[in-house]
Structure formats: C-alpha cells, structure tokens
Enzyme design. Sequence first.
Site, mmCIF file in Angstrom:
data_model
loop_
_atom_site.group_PDB
_atom_site.id
_atom_site.type_symbol
_atom_site.label_atom_id
_atom_site.label_comp_id
_atom_site.label_asym_id
_atom_site.label_seq_id
_atom_site.Cartn_x
_atom_site.Cartn_y
_atom_site.Cartn_z
ATOM 1 N N TYR A 203 -4.638 -17.914 3.545
ATOM 2 C CA TYR A 203 -3.862 -17.462 2.393
ATOM 3 C C TYR A 203 -4.350 -18.202 1.151
ATOM 4 C CZ TYR A 203 -0.353 -15.263 5.468
ATOM 5 O OH TYR A 203 0.303 -14.478 6.387
ATOM 6 N N PHE B 173 4.963 -6.840 6.569
ATOM 7 C CA PHE B 173 5.110 -5.545 5.892
ATOM 8 C C PHE B 173 6.509 -4.965 6.175
ATOM 9 C CE2 PHE B 173 0.275 -4.948 6.611
ATOM 10 C CZ PHE B 173 0.001 -5.836 5.598
ATOM 11 N N PRO B 174 7.577 -5.735 5.939
ATOM 12 C CA PRO B 174 8.928 -5.280 6.291
ATOM 13 C C PRO B 174 9.425 -4.114 5.451
ATOM 14 C CG PRO B 174 9.052 -7.276 4.984
ATOM 15 C CD PRO B 174 7.597 -7.065 5.297
ATOM 16 N N LEU B 175 8.706 -3.821 4.377
ATOM 17 C CA LEU B 175 9.055 -2.644 3.568
ATOM 18 C C LEU B 175 7.960 -1.578 3.642
ATOM 19 C CD1 LEU B 175 10.538 -4.456 0.433
ATOM 20 C CD2 LEU B 175 11.783 -3.344 2.301
ATOM 21 N N GLY B 176 6.956 -1.803 4.513
ATOM 22 C CA GLY B 176 5.854 -0.859 4.612
ATOM 23 C C GLY B 176 5.096 -0.764 3.305
ATOM 24 N N GLY B 177 4.299 0.288 3.170
ATOM 25 C CA GLY B 177 3.679 0.604 1.892
ATOM 26 C C GLY B 177 2.691 -0.386 1.345
ATOM 27 N N PRO C 162 -2.418 1.999 1.449
ATOM 28 C CA PRO C 162 -2.310 3.463 1.415
ATOM 29 C C PRO C 162 -2.123 4.026 2.816
ATOM 30 C CG PRO C 162 -4.092 2.718 -0.012
ATOM 31 C CD PRO C 162 -3.623 1.502 0.758
#
Length: 297
Positions: free
Chosen positions: A54, A209-213, A216
């Site tokens: 990171y 990615f708990p909200l996805g998106g 692409p």
Amino acid sequence: MTTLTASFAGRTVFRIGYGAAQLARLHDRRGEAVALLRRAVGLGVDHVDTAEFYGFGLANEVIREALRPEDGVLVVTKVGADPNPGGRLPLRQAQRPEQLRASVEANLRGLGVDRLDVVNLRRLDTGPGLRPERDQVVDLDDQLAVMTALRDEGKIGALGLSSVTLDGLRRALPAGIACVQNAYSLASRDDEDMLELCAAEGIAWVPFFPLGGAFPGLPKVTGEPAVHAAAEALGVTPSQVGLAWLLHHAPNVLLIPGTADADHLEANMAVGEITLDAATLATLDAIESRSNEVPIG
C-alpha cells in the site's frame, strides 16, 4: 441496533475498522495521514488493515508513526503480493513460500514490530485482481506450511486468507484461520456459503470492495434504487446504507472502509449508529446479487 463488537484473533474489536490503502493518496502530506489515523483511533477504530504494497510502504510507515502501544490497535497485514514501483500495476505477485517469508519480514520492518498481529495470505484464486501464472501457481498447502512456520517462530500472531475459494478455506481450516478477506458487497454476494462457514467456525469475515464499483464492471451498491430509497428514508447516504447492511447481515462481519478524508472517515464510523428495520432489510436482501469476477490484471 446490531452489536458493534466481535471476536477477532482472540480479541474483541469494534466492528468498524480502517483500511489503510487510501493513505497512499496523502503521500505528499505525511502529517495529514498521521493525523487522519489518529482521528480514526479517537473515533473508536481498534482494527487497521494494511500491506507493505500500500503506497509502496507508505501505509505501514504512517501506521508505525501514528499508532502507540497504548492504543491497543490490532494491525492486520497481508502477503502474497509485493510493491511494484513503475510497473503497469502497483503490485506484483509474490506467492512462492520464500517470497511470503520475505514479505513478512518486509512488513515487520515497515511497521517496526517484532511480531505481526494477523497476516492474511493473499491467494489469487477468486474475485477481481491478478491470477497466478508460471512459478506463481503455488499449492495452498505449501503456502500454509511457511505461514504456520512463521507463526510458530513468533513472527505472526494469527493467520488469515484473502481472495480464497470455499474449497481453499476448507483445506486451510486445520491450520487455524482467524479471518477471510474476499470481495463482497450487498450487490455481489457470490461467497454467501463461505460467509456462513466462517460464522460457524468463529472466523471474522472482512469484505474488501464493500460497496463494489471499485473497477469497471463491478456491481455498485450505490447504484441500486432500493439503496437510495433506504438512504433517503433514513437521512443517510447510500454508501452508509451499503455498509450498514453488511453489519446487519452477519455478526462476524468486520468493516475496513478506507478514506483519505476526515469527513468521510466520520461518516464511515457513524454507520454503526444506523438501524435497519426488518422491512428495510428485506427490501435490501431482495437486491439481485451479481458476480464480481472482473479481472484487472
């Protein structure tokens, strides 16, 4: 209101932690990065997720500077990939046993500690991201052998898995697994069976990615009309609804939302105060789950 603490690696932690990947955005503002992490601790964060790759080591350096022993923060790092400055992607695969050992040592140096609380073995089996090629196709048992050896040596406290399949988790259970990190959100629930197994085994489920998106093609939670309707009714943001659903969905879910912005950090921490009633949960549960299998490298 859902319970806001859970067991993780023998500790009781607040279920909303902090993911340090976004600290890389503050690479030219080191003081702000340290202050942001201190603010997170002040808001109740006692679980921070990081990796040496990171920000090419920046996140670990900031954690080393910002956190104090008396804060009692559980720091979780990961191996299986290394920094790749100048590459097409910012990280490269590091799956071989000797690479895993070297990555553990790099995290120890970066964090300035003699023992890593929890280390996630980042497999490349599932979810968006890299896939193993050539000598990076390594058997899970060989990886677990070196990771458990490092634990026996006292360099690792507990082991976790990331980007792993259900079969892989089942194979790894005898080694003692503290957590699983896979891509998972309200809009993409491919790993429901794995989440249930983790709950049954007392393993923390820590979705990334708990909200996805994030890339692409990844289903985006905040693009769902039902999420927007719930947010409007509750007077919160769609992102907060997506995170609150995860907390309500299973008691072993731990969140590690990342941000480089103090206001956004406070909004994330406030998710624990959101109550979703049975009718709202039923409406959200009815959202169609779509696959998150989107290669990015």
